[in-house]
Design a protein around this motif. Structure first.
Motif, PDB file in Angstrom:
ATOM      1  N   PHE A 136       0.839  -1.198   0.000  1.00 18.72           N
ATOM      2  CA  PHE A 136       0.000   0.000   0.000  1.00 18.72           C
ATOM      3  C   PHE A 136       0.876   1.250   0.000  1.00 18.72           C
ATOM      4  CE2 PHE A 136      -2.837  -3.152   2.001  1.00 18.72           C
ATOM      5  CZ  PHE A 136      -3.942  -3.026   1.166  1.00 18.72           C
ATOM      6  N   TRP A 137       0.475   2.214  -0.829  1.00 12.41           N
ATOM      7  CA  TRP A 137       1.175   3.495  -0.937  1.00 12.41           C
ATOM      8  C   TRP A 137       0.177   4.628  -0.756  1.00 12.41           C
ATOM      9  CZ3 TRP A 137       6.451   3.150  -1.705  1.00 12.41           C
ATOM     10  CH2 TRP A 137       6.944   1.945  -2.208  1.00 12.41           C
ATOM     11  N   ASP A 138       0.689   5.777  -0.323  1.00 13.91           N
ATOM     12  CA  ASP A 138      -0.173   6.951  -0.134  1.00 13.91           C
ATOM     13  C   ASP A 138       0.708   8.193  -0.126  1.00 13.91           C
ATOM     14  OD1 ASP A 138      -2.035   8.850   0.517  1.00 13.91           O
ATOM     15  OD2 ASP A 138      -2.597   7.978   2.453  1.00 13.91           O
ATOM     16  N   ILE A 139       0.421   9.132  -1.013  1.00 16.97           N
ATOM     17  CA  ILE A 139       1.191  10.382  -1.047  1.00 16.97           C
ATOM     18  C   ILE A 139       1.209  11.039   0.328  1.00 16.97           C
ATOM     19  CG2 ILE A 139       1.025  12.793  -1.816  1.00 16.97           C
ATOM     20  CD1 ILE A 139       0.576  11.897  -4.571  1.00 16.97           C
ATOM     21  N   GLY A 194       0.888   9.560   3.187  1.00 16.79           N
ATOM     22  CA  GLY A 194       1.450   8.691   4.216  1.00 16.79           C
ATOM     23  C   GLY A 194       0.465   8.218   5.259  1.00 16.79           C
ATOM     24  N   GLU A 195      -0.829   8.246   4.956  1.00 15.39           N
ATOM     25  CA  GLU A 195      -1.846   7.869   5.934  1.00 15.39           C
ATOM     26  C   GLU A 195      -2.312   6.423   5.765  1.00 15.39           C
ATOM     27  OE1 GLU A 195      -4.873  10.731   5.269  1.00 15.39           O
ATOM     28  OE2 GLU A 195      -3.733  12.417   6.114  1.00 15.39           O
ATOM     29  N   GLN A 196      -2.493   5.998   4.519  1.00 17.00           N
ATOM     30  CA  GLN A 196      -3.011   4.652   4.257  1.00 17.00           C
ATOM     31  C   GLN A 196      -1.990   3.757   3.560  1.00 17.00           C
ATOM     32  OE1 GLN A 196      -7.278   4.475   2.993  1.00 17.00           O
ATOM     33  NE2 GLN A 196      -7.013   6.666   2.663  1.00 17.00           N
ATOM     34  N   GLY A 197      -0.744   4.156   3.623  1.00 17.35           N
ATOM     35  CA  GLY A 197       0.298   3.373   2.991  1.00 17.35           C
ATOM     36  C   GLY A 197       1.645   4.060   3.129  1.00 17.35           C
ATOM     37  N   HIS A 198       2.658   3.460   2.563  1.00 21.29           N
ATOM     38  CA  HIS A 198       3.993   4.058   2.603  1.00 21.29           C
ATOM     39  C   HIS A 198       3.989   5.353   1.791  1.00 21.29           C
ATOM     40  CE1 HIS A 198       5.452   0.368   4.386  1.00 21.29           C
ATOM     41  NE2 HIS A 198       4.913  -0.327   3.404  1.00 21.29           N
ATOM     42  N   PRO A 199       4.652   6.396   2.285  1.00 20.59           N
ATOM     43  CA  PRO A 199       4.667   7.668   1.550  1.00 20.59           C
ATOM     44  C   PRO A 199       5.330   7.520   0.185  1.00 20.59           C
ATOM     45  CG  PRO A 199       5.467   7.951   3.806  1.00 20.59           C
ATOM     46  CD  PRO A 199       5.378   6.474   3.560  1.00 20.59           C
ATOM     47  N   ILE A 200       4.786   8.240  -0.779  1.00 22.45           N
ATOM     48  CA  ILE A 200       5.409   8.342  -2.105  1.00 22.45           C
ATOM     49  C   ILE A 200       5.946   9.754  -2.240  1.00 22.45           C
ATOM     50  CG2 ILE A 200       5.039   8.298  -4.595  1.00 22.45           C
ATOM     51  CD1 ILE A 200       2.885   6.278  -4.216  1.00 22.45           C
ATOM     52  N   ARG A 201       7.212   9.854  -2.564  1.00 20.12           N
ATOM     53  CA  ARG A 201       7.825  11.174  -2.741  1.00 20.12           C
ATOM     54  C   ARG A 201       8.639  11.199  -4.030  1.00 20.12           C
ATOM     55  NH1 ARG A 201       9.339   9.696   2.404  1.00 20.12           N
ATOM     56  NH2 ARG A 201       8.198  10.679   4.133  1.00 20.12           N
ATOM     57  N   THR A 202       8.764  12.375  -4.572  1.00 21.83           N
ATOM     58  CA  THR A 202       9.727  12.640  -5.622  1.00 21.83           C
ATOM     59  C   THR A 202      10.319  14.014  -5.359  1.00 21.83           C
ATOM     60  OG1 THR A 202      10.128  12.684  -8.009  1.00 21.83           O
ATOM     61  CG2 THR A 202       8.110  13.736  -7.235  1.00 21.83           C
ATOM     62  N   GLY A 250       6.869 -16.029  -6.472  1.00 16.27           N
ATOM     63  CA  GLY A 250       6.996 -15.555  -7.846  1.00 16.27           C
ATOM     64  C   GLY A 250       5.808 -14.774  -8.353  1.00 16.27           C
ATOM     65  N   ARG A 251       4.845 -14.482  -7.505  1.00 14.53           N
ATOM     66  CA  ARG A 251       3.682 -13.692  -7.929  1.00 14.53           C
ATOM     67  C   ARG A 251       4.017 -12.207  -7.914  1.00 14.53           C
ATOM     68  NH1 ARG A 251      -1.241 -15.539  -4.271  1.00 14.53           N
ATOM     69  NH2 ARG A 251       0.289 -14.939  -2.680  1.00 14.53           N
ATOM     70  N   GLY A 252       3.479 -11.475  -8.879  1.00 15.36           N
ATOM     71  CA  GLY A 252       3.728 -10.046  -8.946  1.00 15.36           C
ATOM     72  C   GLY A 252       3.042  -9.305  -7.818  1.00 15.36           C
ATOM     73  N   VAL A 253       3.741  -8.339  -7.235  1.00 14.51           N
ATOM     74  CA  VAL A 253       3.167  -7.527  -6.160  1.00 14.51           C
ATOM     75  C   VAL A 253       2.189  -6.513  -6.752  1.00 14.51           C
ATOM     76  CG1 VAL A 253       3.690  -5.742  -4.443  1.00 14.51           C
ATOM     77  CG2 VAL A 253       5.104  -7.808  -4.583  1.00 14.51           C
ATOM     78  N   VAL A 254       1.042  -6.388  -6.116  1.00 12.97           N
ATOM     79  CA  VAL A 254       0.038  -5.401  -6.513  1.00 12.97           C
ATOM     80  C   VAL A 254       0.278  -4.140  -5.682  1.00 12.97           C
ATOM     81  CG1 VAL A 254      -2.416  -4.914  -6.756  1.00 12.97           C
ATOM     82  CG2 VAL A 254      -1.584  -7.266  -6.999  1.00 12.97           C
ATOM     83  N   ASN A 255       0.752  -3.093  -6.329  1.00 13.70           N
ATOM     84  CA  ASN A 255       0.999  -1.816  -5.661  1.00 13.70           C
ATOM     85  C   ASN A 255      -0.267  -0.973  -5.729  1.00 13.70           C
ATOM     86  OD1 ASN A 255       4.153  -1.737  -5.236  1.00 13.70           O
ATOM     87  ND2 ASN A 255       3.813  -2.550  -7.304  1.00 13.70           N
ATOM     88  N   ILE A 256      -0.906  -0.769  -4.581  1.00 14.77           N
ATOM     89  CA  ILE A 256      -2.172  -0.033  -4.523  1.00 14.77           C
ATOM     90  C   ILE A 256      -1.919   1.352  -3.932  1.00 14.77           C
ATOM     91  CG2 ILE A 256      -4.479   0.034  -3.525  1.00 14.77           C
ATOM     92  CD1 ILE A 256      -4.545  -2.973  -3.563  1.00 14.77           C
ATOM     93  N   ILE A 257      -2.234   2.370  -4.712  1.00 14.32           N
ATOM     94  CA  ILE A 257      -2.035   3.751  -4.288  1.00 14.32           C
ATOM     95  C   ILE A 257      -3.370   4.309  -3.795  1.00 14.32           C
ATOM     96  CG2 ILE A 257      -1.334   6.068  -5.004  1.00 14.32           C
ATOM     97  CD1 ILE A 257       0.281   4.655  -7.256  1.00 14.32           C
ATOM     98  N   ALA A 258      -3.432   4.665  -2.518  1.00 18.77           N
ATOM     99  CA  ALA A 258      -4.662   5.244  -1.966  1.00 18.77           C
ATOM    100  C   ALA A 258      -4.939   6.578  -2.647  1.00 18.77           C
ATOM    101  CB  ALA A 258      -4.513   5.422  -0.459  1.00 18.77           C
ATOM    102  N   ALA A 259      -6.109   6.700  -3.249  1.00 17.35           N
ATOM    103  CA  ALA A 259      -6.400   7.899  -4.036  1.00 17.35           C
ATOM    104  C   ALA A 259      -7.689   8.589  -3.613  1.00 17.35           C
ATOM    105  CB  ALA A 259      -6.472   7.545  -5.523  1.00 17.35           C
ATOM    106  N   ASP A 260      -8.320   8.132  -2.510  1.00 18.74           N
ATOM    107  CA  ASP A 260      -9.574   8.762  -2.102  1.00 18.74           C
ATOM    108  C   ASP A 260      -9.355  10.228  -1.715  1.00 18.74           C
ATOM    109  OD1 ASP A 260      -8.022   7.906  -0.004  1.00 18.74           O
ATOM    110  OD2 ASP A 260      -9.702   7.291   1.263  1.00 18.74           O
ATOM    111  N   LYS A 261      -8.319  10.511  -0.939  1.00 20.74           N
ATOM    112  CA  LYS A 261      -8.004  11.890  -0.572  1.00 20.74           C
ATOM    113  C   LYS A 261      -7.351  12.631  -1.726  1.00 20.74           C
ATOM    114  CE  LYS A 261      -5.675  14.570   3.052  1.00 20.74           C
ATOM    115  NZ  LYS A 261      -4.840  14.481   4.296  1.00 20.74           N
ATOM    116  N   LEU A 262      -6.538  11.908  -2.487  1.00 19.45           N
ATOM    117  CA  LEU A 262      -5.859  12.512  -3.630  1.00 19.45           C
ATOM    118  C   LEU A 262      -6.853  13.017  -4.661  1.00 19.45           C
ATOM    119  CD1 LEU A 262      -3.028  13.011  -4.839  1.00 19.45           C
ATOM    120  CD2 LEU A 262      -3.153  10.731  -5.842  1.00 19.45           C
ATOM    121  N   MET A 263      -8.000  12.338  -4.771  1.00 16.71           N
ATOM    122  CA  MET A 263      -9.005  12.739  -5.748  1.00 16.71           C
ATOM    123  C   MET A 263      -9.671  14.068  -5.415  1.00 16.71           C
ATOM    124  SD  MET A 263      -9.428  10.930  -8.420  1.00 16.71           S
ATOM    125  CE  MET A 263     -11.089  11.407  -8.855  1.00 16.71           C
ATOM    126  N   MET A 264      -9.477  14.548  -4.194  1.00 15.50           N
ATOM    127  CA  MET A 264     -10.004  15.865  -3.842  1.00 15.50           C
ATOM    128  C   MET A 264      -9.296  16.960  -4.633  1.00 15.50           C
ATOM    129  SD  MET A 264     -12.354  15.065  -1.778  1.00 15.50           S
ATOM    130  CE  MET A 264     -12.811  16.660  -1.093  1.00 15.50           C
TER     131      MET A 264
END
Length: 533
Positions: free
Chosen positions: A105-108, A110-118, A224-238
């Motif tokens: 789980f990822w989250d810009i 940092g609330e519902q997943g690991h923070p994503i930064r650039t 050997g299964r691919g990891v599903v990276n889920i980005i929380a977007a409910d707040k981001l969609m605001m």
């Protein structure tokens, strides 16, 4: 109903309901991109989930945005539910197995997943201008600020770095305008105000370090299964513009970092872009051209892009033409625009003589879709009316406790959870300003001390070539005041001249070093920073 090298989507029937036929997505052609469309509540999210499950089983990592939180259920084993069992029986799915899949789980924020930064530097001026909705003139000034930062080795990591850089551009506007182009305070002020708006929307959490490593999106588990990276977007969609620009940046990073691989047995990564219309709404022409180019070229990097939206009209024709795998859920045709959308969707399929695609789209039930995928030699299959298979994992969101436990045990736990603020443009420019202030104070102090030294008999060496020994003492009676002042001024000017020459040399050395450091700074197709491999 599994087949090697393919993802089972569902089962189609002929109009007489006599013959059942499995519909599959060929992994060899999955990097030719795809489209999932349909009105709200018709089953798009379930289709997205079964595609993600299929890719994961095949060992392909997935990146997808979770708008409503429903996709988190893919991390939990599916439950026995009557309507799912009934669907499995209808389509001949035997056995109907339940399973769960590896998720990060990822989250810009940092609330519902690991923070994503650039970093600001990595995003680049084009996407940042899009994010702030800048005018052409303002975008030009932003490009100048980035160019100066690149030339002088000033790292733009977070928003305070960019604010400091813009302040520096304003202070040096006259000099910068001679070299880089016209810079106006009004344009800089407009950019600074837009940055404040971004900060209020939470974008300051997105810019900084540690920056996301693309390799962490391309993991597999021990089976050997691919990891599903889920980005929380409910707040981001605001903030739809932030959402669209963020996902576009992510695509750009994938394109710039991954090597050319051509056609593979299966994709290296699959990217699902939900609410895809947000990518194209009000986008300037140059950005649309770059997106079209990106969609065309990223296939050769082994990346498949799947757009998920309500109707095909949400995407430009130039992008639609690149999407070979199609799943069309029900659309309603009550208004002229809706009728046009249905007609567009129907015309993009390879016709099936057994039914009219236009009429069928408006009559599809929940969990039904028209399906056409690429077959041998990349030719689209005849469109089929298909009952979509039930997912193996759980439908709907998991609990907060389950999410927290998965975040704690994830493969990247601890890597991105704490921000790092290293020396960058803000600190470097502040250091320059502090050094300049110290030099000015030292110069003022010397000016104030010079008259006192002269009055008390301080020896004043003359660096000129004259016959008189200028190392002897002078007092006020020997040298008239109207001669002493110019001599002090000359010496002060000489002192400043020596300082100016030294500073000039140091600045030239600094520029040379910065040029050496930043010589390899190259920006890619969407203006983001290309990293060396």
């Amino acid at each position: 109903m599994r087949e090697d090298g393919k993802i089972y989507l569902g089962t189609s029937r002929d109009p007489s309901n006599a013959n059942k036929k499995g519909e599959y997505l060929d992994l060899k052609l999955a990097n030719r991109h795809g489209l999932v469309t349909g009105a709200t509540g018709t089953g798009k999210t379930v289709t997205l989930q079964i595609l993600a499950e299929g890719f994961s089983e095949a060992g392909v990592p997935i990146v997808c945005a979770d708008i409503k939180g429903d996709l988190s259920g893919i991390s939990a084993r599916g439950e026995d539910k009557d309507f799912l069992t009934k669907r499995a029986s209808e389509i001949g799915l035997d056995p109907y197995y339940r399973d769960y899949f590896p998720v990060v789980f990822w989250d810009i924020f940092g609330e519902q997943g690991h923070p994503i930064r650039t970093t600001v530097t990595e995003m680049g001026p084009l996407l940042l201008s899009r994010l702030m909705d800048l005018s052409d003139a303002q975008e030009g000034v932003l490009n100048i600020a980035f160019k100066i930062a690149d030339d002088e080795g000033l790292l733009l990591l977070d928003l305070k770095d960019l604010q400091a850089m813009l302040a520096y551009v304003v202070e040096s506007a006259s000099e910068i305008s001679k070299t880089y182009g016209n810079v106006t305070k009004a344009s800089v002020g407009a950019i600074q105000r837009s940055l404040l708006v971004l900060e209020q929307q939470g974008a300051e959490q997105f810019f900084g370090e540690p920056a996301l490593s693309i390799a962490d999106l391309m993991r597999t588990d021990r089976d050997g299964r691919g990891v599903v990276n889920i980005i929380a977007a409910d707040k981001l969609m605001m903030n739809p513009r932030l959402y669209g620009t963020f996902l576009l940046w992510l695509l750009s990073e994938l394109f710039e970092e991954l090597p050319e691989v051509g056609d593979l047995e299966k994709p290296k990564l699959v990217f699902f872009f939900d609410e895809a219309h947000l990518l194209f709404d009000d986008a300037p022409k140059i950005l649309l051209e770059r997106i079209e180019q990106l969609v065309k070229l990223i296939r050769s990097k082994g990346v498949g892009i799947y757009f998920v939206t309500q109707n095909p009209l949400d995407l430009p024709d130039s992008v639609l033409a690149q999407l070979g795998n199609r799943v069309q859920h029900a659309l309603r045709a009550y208004t002229p625009r809706e009728q046009k959308a249905v007609r567009t969707a129907a015309e993009t399929f390879r016709p099936n003589p057994e039914f009219d695609a236009y009429e069928t789209i408006t009559n599809l039930g929940v969990g039904e879709a028209l399906v056409s995928t690429l077959g041998p030699k990349g030719v689209p299959s005849v469109v089929e009316r298909t009952l979509i298979r039930p997912p193996a994992a759980s439908l709907g969101p998991i609990t907060d406790d389950q999410r927290s436990e998965l975040i704690r045990r994830s493969q990247v736990a601890g890597k991105y959870d704490h921000p790092v603020d290293r020396e960058s443009a803000y600190e470097m420019l502040a250091g320059r300003a502090e050094d300049e202030l110290k030099r000015e104070e030292e110069a003022r102090r010397r000016e104030e001390e010079e008259p006192r030294r002269t009055r008390t008999g301080f020896q004043m060496p003359d660096f000129g070539s004259g016959g008189r020994d200028d190392t002897q003492d002078y007092d006020d009676e020997e040298v008239p005041s109207d001669r002493r002042a110019p001599r002090r001024r000359r010496r002060s000017a000489s002192s400043y001249q020596r300082q100016s020459v030294a500073e000039t040399i140091m600045k030239q050395v600094g520029r040379t070093l910065a040029s050496t450091v930043t010589r390899a700074v190259v920006r890619g197709i969407l203006g983001s920073l290309k990293k060396g491999r």
